[in-house]
Design an enzyme around this catalytic site. Structure first.
Site, short mmCIF file in Angstrom:
data_model
loop_
_atom_site.label_atom_id
_atom_site.label_comp_id
_atom_site.label_asym_id
_atom_site.label_seq_id
_atom_site.Cartn_x
_atom_site.Cartn_y
_atom_site.Cartn_z
N SER A 472 -2.38 -1.86 -1.99
CA SER A 472 -3.19 -0.72 -1.60
C SER A 472 -3.86 -0.06 -2.80
CB SER A 472 -2.31 0.26 -0.82
OG SER A 472 -3.08 1.18 -0.10
N ASP A 483 -13.16 -6.16 -11.75
CA ASP A 483 -14.60 -6.23 -11.50
C ASP A 483 -15.40 -5.76 -12.71
OD1 ASP A 483 -14.38 -7.26 -8.98
OD2 ASP A 483 -15.36 -5.59 -7.95
N LYS A 497 -3.24 -5.57 0.83
CA LYS A 497 -3.50 -4.48 1.78
C LYS A 497 -4.80 -3.79 1.40
CE LYS A 497 -1.87 -0.02 3.44
NZ LYS A 497 -3.09 0.68 3.00
#
Length: 725
Positions: A472, A483, A497
Site C-alpha cells: 500500500s 519511477d 495492494k
C-alpha cells in the site's frame, strides 16, 4: 437503500488487513440489536453505491452465496468444527443473506454463529476425552495435515474425530519433545482446550455481527472492512501511535489480565510500582469509585475500564507476579496520561560498511519505518505534537545530515501501509516537487497528489528495502522513488495492494448520539505511480533481488480471489533523477561475491530454503524418532552457528539456543515471553546490512567512475556526492 453523499474523510492507503477486535456489548448472541440492524442497512447503502465504492456490487443471490462461504470460512478457516452435514443444513441461508443485510434482519448470521459455538464445545469435549486414551505412541507414518484451507468439509463427525486425534497427538508430541512428562502434558493440554471453549463461549452478538458484516465487506474487495465502534477506536489508535491510559501492554492468561510490558514514559512505568507479570484483579475509577473485580473478564472490557482521558485517576488492585493469585492485592493509584507508542515509530541507526581495496569505510544511515502513521485528530486540531511519520523521518534525516552519513536506507519491510498523505509527504523529503501518486476513482476521474514544497531534506544516495509484507503506502513510496530514479529498490517484490481506502463514519447519517454504528473502511480508488503503472497485483519489483521468503502464489494481493487486476493509465510529467540500469550489473556482481562469503546471509538463505520446503509439505510427521532427529539437527545447527559467530567475532544470536517448548504464548511466563520477544528484535539482520553494503557499493562505483556516473545520474549541476538536487 440510498444514503446521502458525504465528503471524503481522508484518502488512505491503508494496511493490508484491518485489525479485527473481538468486541463485547449488551447484545444477546441470538438476538440482533436495533443498532446492528441500522448498521447493516448503512453498510449495504455504501457498498452498493458507485458514488462511494470503487467497485460496487449488487447485493443479490450470487453475492449472498459468496458472503455465506466467507462467513463460514471466517468462523472455521481450518475446517475443524463444521461438517459437510452442517453445511448442508445451513444451505438454505446461502441465497438469503442478501435480504438479511438489506432489511437489517441479520438473525441468520446469529443462528450460524450459535451453531459454530456449539460445534466448538463438542470438539473441545472430544479433544479433552482423547487425553485420557492410550493413543500417544508415535511410530509409523502418521502425519498431521495442518493446512486445511483448500480441504473439503469433513463428511461427518467420525472424520472430524480422526482429524482431531491427529491434531491432539501433534500437540502432545511437541510437549514430549520439549521434555514434558505425561501427567504435565495432559494437564497442559486439558487446560488449553478448556480455555478454547471458554474463549469461544465469551463471544457474543457483537462478535457475530462484526464477523458477518466483514464477510460481506470483504466480498466486495479484500480491503473493505467494517469496524464496530470499539474496533474503529482501536484502528484510529494504531494509526495515531497514541492512546490515553496508564501505558501498559496487557495480555489475558487464564482468567486474569497480566501486564506484559510497560510503555516507556507512561504513568505505569514512572510509578515504579508495576512490572511485567503483575496481575490486575480489580479496577476502580477516580479516588472513590467502587472497585470492580475483573477476574474472568474479557481483556477488552478490562482495557476499557483502565484507559480514559488524560489527567483522570484510576485505581488498580495488583497481585505481584511472584505472589500466588489469592494473595491480598496491592492498591495502586495512577493518573492517566497521553501515551506515545514510540516502539511503533520510525527509528534510525548508522551502520559502518568496511571499505574494499583500500577504499574508505562508508557510514550508511538506516530508517526503520513500520507504518505510515498519522494522528488525524491531532492534525485536525492543529496540535503541535501530533504523531506523524513524515515528521519523525525528517528529524532522522536531519540528524543523518549532521552526522555526514554517506547514504540512507529506508527499511520498509513488513510495513503494511497507512496514511496516503504521509507516503506523499515522505516522498517529498527526497524529491524537489512533483507528482507522487495518481488516484483513479470509480467514475474514471484521476486525481494527482504530489510534493509541492521546494527543496529536499535528503539529496544524497538512497535505497529502499522492501519485502512481500511491504504494501500500500509502502508501495507508493518505493514505486515513486523507482519511477523518479531517485534511489535503488532492494529486496523482494512487494505485496501488490494498489487500492485507496477511505474511512466513513456510519454515525453521521442517523445523527447518532455517541458512537453506535461503527465505521467502514471503503475502497474508493485505485492508485497509480507517476509513470502510469499500478502496483496492484504485481507490486514493486526490486532492482536488486534477495531470495524470496514467501512465494507470490502463497501470499500477496495476487492470491486473493476478488482482487482488482493490474492496470495502467497515462503517465504524468515528472523529472527522472537517475537511471540505475547501467550500474545494476556491477552491483549484482559485488553483491553475489560478498554474500558468498557472508556467513549470516548464507545462514539466512539456508533457513529460508528450509522453511519454504517444510511449509510446502503442509503436514508434519507424527513419528517421534523422525521429529526428534529434526529437533536435534536444528539444535546442533544453532549451536554450531553460535560457535562460528564467536570464532569470527560476529554478534551472537540472542535466540541462538531457543527451541520449541510446545506451549502457546499465553501458557508461558508472560514476562519471560515478552523479554524473548524483545531479544528477537536484536537478532543479526544480514539483509539490512547487505542493503547498506549495496548502497555503499553504488556510492563507491559512481564516485570512482565519472563516465558511469554521468550515465546513471541524469540531473545536471549536481554538487559532489549528490544523487539529486
Amino acid at each position: 437503500m440510498k444514503v446521502a453523499k458525504v465528503l471524503p474523510v481522508s484518502l488512505l492507503a491503508l494496511a493490508l488487513t484491518a485489525p479485527v477486535a473481538w468486541l463485547t456489548a449488551q447484545a444477546d448472541a441470538g438476538n440482533p440489536s436495533a443498532e446492528q440492524a441500522t448498521a447493516a442497512k448503512l453498510v449495504y447503502g455504501l457498498l452498493s453505491d458507485s458514488r462511494y465504492a470503487y467497485r460496487p456490487r449488487a447485493l443479490d443471490d450470487k453475492l449472498s452465496a459468496e458472503v455465506f462461504k466467507r462467513y463460514l470460512e471466517s468462523l472455521d478457516p481450518g475446517k475443524l468444527f463444521f461438517t459437510a452435514g452442517d453445511i448442508a443444513k445451513l444451505e438454505g441461508y446461502r441465497s438469503r443473506l442478501d435480504d438479511a443485510i438489506k432489511s437489517g434482519e441479520v438473525a441468520p448470521a446469529f443462528e450460524i454463529f450459535s451453531l459454530y459455538q456449539t460445534r466448538v464445545n463438542e470438539r473441545v469435549a472430544h479433544a479433552r476425552a482423547l487425553l485420557k486414551q492410550d493413543i500417544f505412541s508415535f511410530e509409523g507414518n502418521d502425519r498431521w495435515e495442518y493446512d486445511r484451507e483448500d480441504a473439503p468439509w469433513s463428511a461427518d463427525t467420525a472424520e472430524l474425530d480422526r482429524l482431531w486425534q491427529q491434531s491432539v497427538r501433534n500437540d502432545w508430541l511437541r510437549l514430549k519433545l520439549a521434555g514434558k512428562q505425561p501427567d504435565e502434558i495432559r494437564k497442559t493440554l486439558d487446560k488449553r482446550y478448556a480455555n478454547m471453549s471458554k474463549n469461544v463461549g465469551e463471544l457474543n452478538g457483537i462478535d457475530a455481527f462484526q464477523t458477518f458484516l466483514n464477510a460481506y465487506a470483504t466480498s466486495i474487495d479484500p480491503h473493505t472492512d467494517y469496524f464496530d465502534p470499539r474496533a474503529a477506536e482501536r484502528f484510529e489508535q494504531s494509526m495515531s501511535l497514541s492512546l490515553e491510559g496508564i501505558g501498559a501492554q496487557l495480555q489475558k492468561q487464564d482468567d486474569v489480565v497480566v501486564i506484559r510490558e510497560l510503555i516507556p514514559g507512561g504513568p505505569a512505568i514512572l510509578s515504579g510500582k508495576l512490572k511485567a507479570g503483575d496481575r490486575i484483579v480489580g479496577v476502580g475509577q477516580g479516588d472513590s469509585g467502587p472497585m470492580e473485580d475483573v477476574i474472568g473478564w474479557r481483556i477488552d472490557d478490562v482495557v476499557d475500564k483502565i484507559k480514559g482521558p488524560k489527567g483522570t485517576q484510576v485505581r488498580l488492585d495488583i497481585v505481584p507476579a511472584e505472589a500466588v493469585l489469592d494473595s491480598k492485592p496491592n492498591r495502586i493509584v495512577l493518573n492517566r496520561a497521553k501515551i506515545r507508542l514510540e516502539e511503533q515509530a520510525a527509528k534510525g541507526e548508522v551502520l559502518t560498511i568496511p571499505g574494499v581495496d583500500g577504499a574508505p569505510a562508508r557510514r550508511i544511515g538506516v530508517i526503520k519505518l513500520p507504518a505510515f502513521y498519522q494522528d488525524w485528530e491531532g492534525r485536525r486540531r492543529n496540535s503541535n505534537d501530533y504523531a506523524s511519520a513524515t515528521r519523525d523521518v525528517e528529524r532522522l534525516l536531519r540528524e543523518f545530515r549532521g552526522e555526514r552519513v554517506d547514504g540512507v536506507v529506508m527499511d520498509l519491510r513488513n510495513n503494511g501501509g497507512g496514511s496516503l498523505d504521509e507516503a506523499v509527504a515522505i516522498t517529498g523529503l527526497f524529491i524537489d516537487k512533483g507528482p507522487v501518486v495518481q488516484a483513479k476513482a470509480s467514475g474514471g476521474d484521476v486525481r494527482v497528489d504530489g510534493d509541492t514544497a521546494s527543496g529536499v531534506v535528503w539529496d544524497g544516495p538512497l535505497a529502499v528495502l522492501i519485502n512481500r509484507g511491504s504494501a500500500s503506502a509502502s508501495e507508493i513510496f518505493a514505486g515513486a522513488i523507482q519511477d523518479y530514479g531517485r534511489g535503488l529498490i532492494i529486496g523482494e517484490t512487494s505485496f501488490g495492494k494498489g487500492t485507496v481506502q477511505n474511512l466513513v463514519d456510519l454515525d453521521r447519517w442517523p445523527m447518532a448520539d455517541g458512537k453506535r454504528f461503527g465505521q467502514v473502511k471503503l475502497t474508493i480508488a485505485q492508485f497509480f505511480l507517476p509513470g502510469g503503472s499500478s502496483t496492484q497485483n504485481k507490486g514493486v519489483v526490486p532492482d536488486i533481488k534477495f531470495p524470496v521468503t514467501v512465494d507470490a502464489s502463497e501470499y500477496g494481493e495476487s492470491t486473493l480471489d476478488n482482487a482488482l487486476p493490474w492496470d495502467r493509465i497515462a503517465a504524468v510529467p515528472y523529472v527522472r533523477y537517475g537511471d540505475f540500469g547501467p550500474l545494476l550489473p556491477r552491483l549484482e556482481a559485488l553483491h553475489n561475491t560478498r554474500i558468498a562469503a557472508d556467513r549470516e546471509f548464507r545462514w539466512w538463505s539456508e533457513d529460508i530454503a528450509q522453511f519454504r520446503a517444510e511449509n510446502a509439505k503442509k503436514w508434519v510427521s507424527l513419528n517421534e524418532a523422525e521429529r526428534r532427529a529434526e529437533r536435534d539437527r536444528d539444535a546442533a545447527k544453532r549451536k554450531l552457528r553460535q560457535e562460528e559467530r564467536k570464532a569470527l567475532g560476529l554478534d551472537l544470536d540472542p535466540l541462538g539456543e531457543d527451541t520449541d517448548d510446545g506451549l502457546t504464548s499465553n501458557e508461558r511466563d508472560i514476562a519471560q515471553d515478552a523479554a524473548r520477544e524483545k531479544a528477537a528484535e536484536k537478532r543479526p539482520d544480514p539483509l539490512l546490512r547487505e542493503s547498506a553494503a549495496i548502497l555503499a557499493d553504488a556510492v563507491r562505483e559512481l564516485d570512482s567512475d565519472k563516465p558511469l556516473s554521468a550515465q546513471v545520474l541524469l540531473t545536471e549541476s549536481r554538487k559532489p556526492g549528490q544523487w539529486a538536487n
